[in-house]
Design an enzyme around this catalytic site. Structure first.
Site, PDB file in Angstrom:
ATOM      1  CG  MET A  98      -1.994  -1.071   1.152  1.00 23.03           C
ATOM      2  SD  MET A  98      -3.073  -0.775  -0.267  1.00 23.03           S
ATOM      3  CE  MET A  98      -4.120  -2.230  -0.191  1.00 23.03           C
ATOM      4  CE  LYS A  99       4.837   1.525  -4.520  1.00 19.71           C
ATOM      5  NZ  LYS A  99       5.433   2.033  -5.734  1.00 19.71           N
ATOM      6  CG  HIS A 133      10.038  -0.375  -3.562  1.00 22.12           C
ATOM      7  ND1 HIS A 133      10.062   0.891  -4.088  1.00 22.12           N
ATOM      8  CD2 HIS A 133       9.101  -1.060  -4.263  1.00 22.12           C
ATOM      9  CE1 HIS A 133       9.166   0.967  -5.065  1.00 22.12           C
ATOM     10  NE2 HIS A 133       8.568  -0.207  -5.186  1.00 22.12           N
ATOM     11  CD  GLU A 157       8.605  -3.917  -7.400  1.00 26.49           C
ATOM     12  OE1 GLU A 157       8.812  -2.705  -7.227  1.00 26.49           O
ATOM     13  OE2 GLU A 157       7.645  -4.521  -6.899  1.00 26.49           O
ATOM     14  N   GLY A 187       4.885   2.620 -11.330  1.00 25.01           N
ATOM     15  CA  GLY A 187       4.065   3.843 -11.309  1.00 25.01           C
ATOM     16  C   GLY A 187       3.576   4.285 -12.677  1.00 25.01           C
TER      17      GLY A 187
HETATM   18  P1  PGA Z   1       2.780   0.155  -8.941  1.00 22.53           P
HETATM   19  O1  PGA Z   1       3.781  -0.191  -7.736  1.00 22.53           O
HETATM   20  O2  PGA Z   1       2.085  -1.122  -9.313  1.00 22.53           O
HETATM   21  O3  PGA Z   1       1.855   1.160  -8.394  1.00 22.53           O
HETATM   22  O4  PGA Z   1       3.627   0.636 -10.072  1.00 22.53           O
HETATM   23  C1  PGA Z   1       4.539  -1.356  -7.792  1.00 22.53           C
HETATM   24  C2  PGA Z   1       5.702  -1.324  -6.858  1.00 22.53           C
HETATM   25  O5  PGA Z   1       6.367  -0.281  -6.745  1.00 22.53           O
HETATM   26  O6  PGA Z   1       5.972  -2.354  -6.239  1.00 22.53           O
END
Ligand code: PGA
Length: 256
Positions: free
Chosen positions: A11-12, A97, A168, A174
């Site tokens: 959820m950041k 991350h 990633e 994003g």
């Molecule tokens: P996002 O985030 O799907 O909103 O791009 C993914 C992440 O940073 O793990």
């Protein structure tokens, strides 16, 4: 090699209201009650981790934090200790991350300390790796190899199966859509090759590799359609629980 598919969400700091997150967690708990062919995890925002953990402690859903301090305890103002994570009954943690690496200047050294700490405390680290920009296959391989090698540098070879990698690519985080699924499949197979080269197949064949970066219910099916992709790591497009649940179901089909 049969690896259990795994789907998670971070959820950041998008969702910071306890009652909203409790509702999300309760919904997730109910919908996954009968599900045991896919692992599910959630990393709520720090301020909602405690109430979410209370909802999920007796459920099929794994949970944890988006970061931990590199040492168990001490003078680390503002950080979350792994001791608290254990106390909350968590069993996963996100490490390295890109937003941590870039905004908070997390070094490779610090990331390897966090991985060591997690593994030694039976918390599974999800280690995020990924190139900054599109590049040649060779350059991407070298970049990822260095990130993998360094992140695992402080653990024993027989602990490598306790970690998971989230691939990633930074350029796909994003965005409106993920990286091309064919590209994702190619890089996941490269990562398997890297793990084999570095540590040998016997220590790495059960390591799970998941993809993250603009995953949605629209692109997840194609992304998951490879033996080298064990799951997906969802962000914004899983804020709606129905969407996240669709993605979980797509991953379950990998088993059938
Ligand atoms: P996002 O985030 O799907 O909103 O791009 C993914 C992440 O940073 O793990």
């Amino acid at each position: 090699m049969n690896r259990t598919p795994i789907v998670g969400i971070s959820m950041k700091i998008y969702k910071n209201n306890s009652s909203e997150m409790i509702e999300y967690a309760e919904n997730l708990k109910d919908r996954t009650e009968e599900i045991n062919d896919v692992d599910v995890f959630i990393f709520p925002s720090m301020g909602t981790l405690y109430p979410v953990s209370k909802v999920l402690e007796e459920s099929n859903v794994n949970y944890g934090s988006q970061n931990i301090a590199p040492l168990e305890n001490g003078a680390y103002t503002g950080e979350l200790s792994i001791e608290s994570l254990i106390d909350l009954g968590a069993n996963y943690v996100e490490i390295g991350h890109f937003e941590r690496r870039s905004i908070f200047n997390e070094s490779e050294e610090m990331i390897s300390d966090k991985v060591e700490l997690a593994v030694n405390n039976n918390i599974k680290p999800i280690i995020c790796i990924g190139e900054l920009e599109k590049d040649t296959e060779n350059n991407v391989k070298e970049y990822l190899k260095q990130q993998i090698k360094s992140s695992l540098s402080k653990i024993n070879i027989d602990q490598i199966n306790d970690v998971l990698f989230a691939y990633e690519p930074v350029w796909a985080i994003g965005k409106k859509d993920s990286a091309e699924h064919t590209y994702i499949h190619k890089i996941h197979s490269l990562i398997r090759e890297i793990l084999k080269e570095l540590f040998g197949i016997e220590y790495t064949e059960s390591v799970r590799l998941i993809y993250g970066g603009s995953v949605s219910s629209k692109n997840a099916e194609d992304i998951l359609n490879s033996d080298d992709v064990d799951g997906v790591f969802v962000g914004r497009f899983g804020h709606d629980i129905d969407q996240f649940f669709k993605i979980i179901n797509l991953a379950r089909e990998k088993n059938n």
